[in-house]
Design a protein around this motif. Structure first.
Motif, PDB file in Angstrom:
ATOM      1  N   GLN A 190     -18.343 -18.974 -26.602  1.00 21.53           N
ATOM      2  CA  GLN A 190     -17.906 -18.584 -25.256  1.00 21.53           C
ATOM      3  C   GLN A 190     -16.757 -19.501 -24.828  1.00 21.53           C
ATOM      4  O   GLN A 190     -16.955 -20.444 -24.073  1.00 21.53           O
ATOM      5  CB  GLN A 190     -19.068 -18.676 -24.268  1.00 21.53           C
ATOM      6  N   ASP A 235     -16.137 -21.434 -14.117  1.00 21.67           N
ATOM      7  CA  ASP A 235     -15.990 -20.719 -15.371  1.00 21.67           C
ATOM      8  C   ASP A 235     -14.816 -19.767 -15.228  1.00 21.67           C
ATOM      9  O   ASP A 235     -14.651 -19.121 -14.192  1.00 21.67           O
ATOM     10  CB  ASP A 235     -17.279 -19.931 -15.657  1.00 21.67           C
ATOM     11  N   THR A 286     -16.047 -20.944 -21.251  1.00 25.75           N
ATOM     12  CA  THR A 286     -17.049 -21.770 -20.582  1.00 25.75           C
ATOM     13  C   THR A 286     -16.547 -23.192 -20.431  1.00 25.75           C
ATOM     14  O   THR A 286     -16.565 -23.977 -21.384  1.00 25.75           O
ATOM     15  CB  THR A 286     -18.367 -21.738 -21.381  1.00 25.75           C
ATOM     16  N   ARG A 287     -16.094 -23.540 -19.230  1.00 27.18           N
ATOM     17  CA  ARG A 287     -15.465 -24.840 -19.002  1.00 27.18           C
ATOM     18  C   ARG A 287     -16.413 -26.023 -19.176  1.00 27.18           C
ATOM     19  O   ARG A 287     -15.975 -27.141 -19.417  1.00 27.18           O
ATOM     20  CB  ARG A 287     -14.863 -24.899 -17.598  1.00 27.18           C
ATOM     21  N   SER A 288     -17.690 -25.800 -19.022  1.00 26.10           N
ATOM     22  CA  SER A 288     -18.644 -26.913 -19.128  1.00 26.10           C
ATOM     23  C   SER A 288     -18.570 -27.613 -20.474  1.00 26.10           C
ATOM     24  O   SER A 288     -18.910 -28.795 -20.595  1.00 26.10           O
ATOM     25  CB  SER A 288     -20.072 -26.390 -18.919  1.00 26.10           C
ATOM     26  N   HIS A 300     -16.640 -24.335 -26.376  1.00 25.18           N
ATOM     27  CA  HIS A 300     -17.833 -23.612 -26.784  1.00 25.18           C
ATOM     28  C   HIS A 300     -17.551 -22.746 -28.008  1.00 25.18           C
ATOM     29  O   HIS A 300     -16.536 -22.049 -28.072  1.00 25.18           O
ATOM     30  CB  HIS A 300     -18.342 -22.748 -25.625  1.00 25.18           C
TER      31      HIS A 300
END
Length: 204
Positions: free
Chosen positions: A146, A187, A149-151, A143
């Protein structure tokens, strides 16, 4: 653009873009596009020794590459506000030093400008290597504002079929408009505290 091409030894630009439309039999919450832009340039340090100062050529070439690559990422992904994650990479040809690959991306003349052009705040994930023409490189993304943020931890594969030639460097910027399909692994900011003392399976 011809003057720019000649001034930095640019031979070609390669853009890839893709979107995952289904994963595990279901569509993601929203379509996510990923793109990479690779510039194939002449290695300005070819034949120089390890005592060579790399900064003058960094300062001359890297800012031009940062603008060329990010302009094309922004255009291909629907605008800078659509971009959520980014990464960078370089491949030096077989006649160059591995340091030459890093020299064009691990510098404020490239990284700081890519971050600014893409309106990011995070450190930019990277990869670099030496390889023959046509070899692939996996570019990591995360990200742009951020980093925890693992997503948005994902990768794109980059390949230029005829580059880098022995006397060239391939420089890459990559980005994504969103996370992996169906992200759900948490996260780093909300993870529980995990140590060997808290886990019986590894503490006994």
């Amino acid at each position: 653009m011809k003057q720019t091409d000649e001034s930095i030894g640019l031979r070609k630009l390669v853009l890839y873009r893709d979107a995952v439309l289904t994963e595990a039999g279901e569509a993601p919450a929203r379509p996510v596009w990923r793109a990479s832009v690779a510039a194939v340039v002449r290695n300005p340090w070819l034949g120089s020794g390890p005592a060579t100062d790399l900064v003058p050529e960094q300062a001359r070439i890297a800012p031009v590459l940062a603008r060329l690559l990010t302009d094309r990422l922004i255009a291909s992904l629907g605008g800078v506000d659509a971009i959520e994650s980014f990464g960078k990479a370089a491949i030096v040809g077989t006649a160059g030093e591995i340091e030459h690959a890093g020299a064009l991306i691990h510098t404020p003349y490239f990284g700081n400008l890519v971050r600014e052009f893409l309106r990011g705040e995070s450190i930019i994930c990277f990869a670099d290597t030496r390889a023959e023409a046509g070899e692939s490189l996996i570019v990591p993304l995360w990200h742009k504002t951020q980093a925890a943020t693992r997503s948005h931890y994902q990768t794109v594969s980059v390949r230029v079929s005829d580059g880098p030639r022995a006397d060239e460097i391939v420089v890459v910027a990559a980005a994504s408009t969103g996370p992996r399909p169906h992200p759900r692994i948490g996260d780093r900011r909300t993870d529980p505290a995990v140590t060997t003392e808290t886990l019986e399976v590894v503490s006994s």
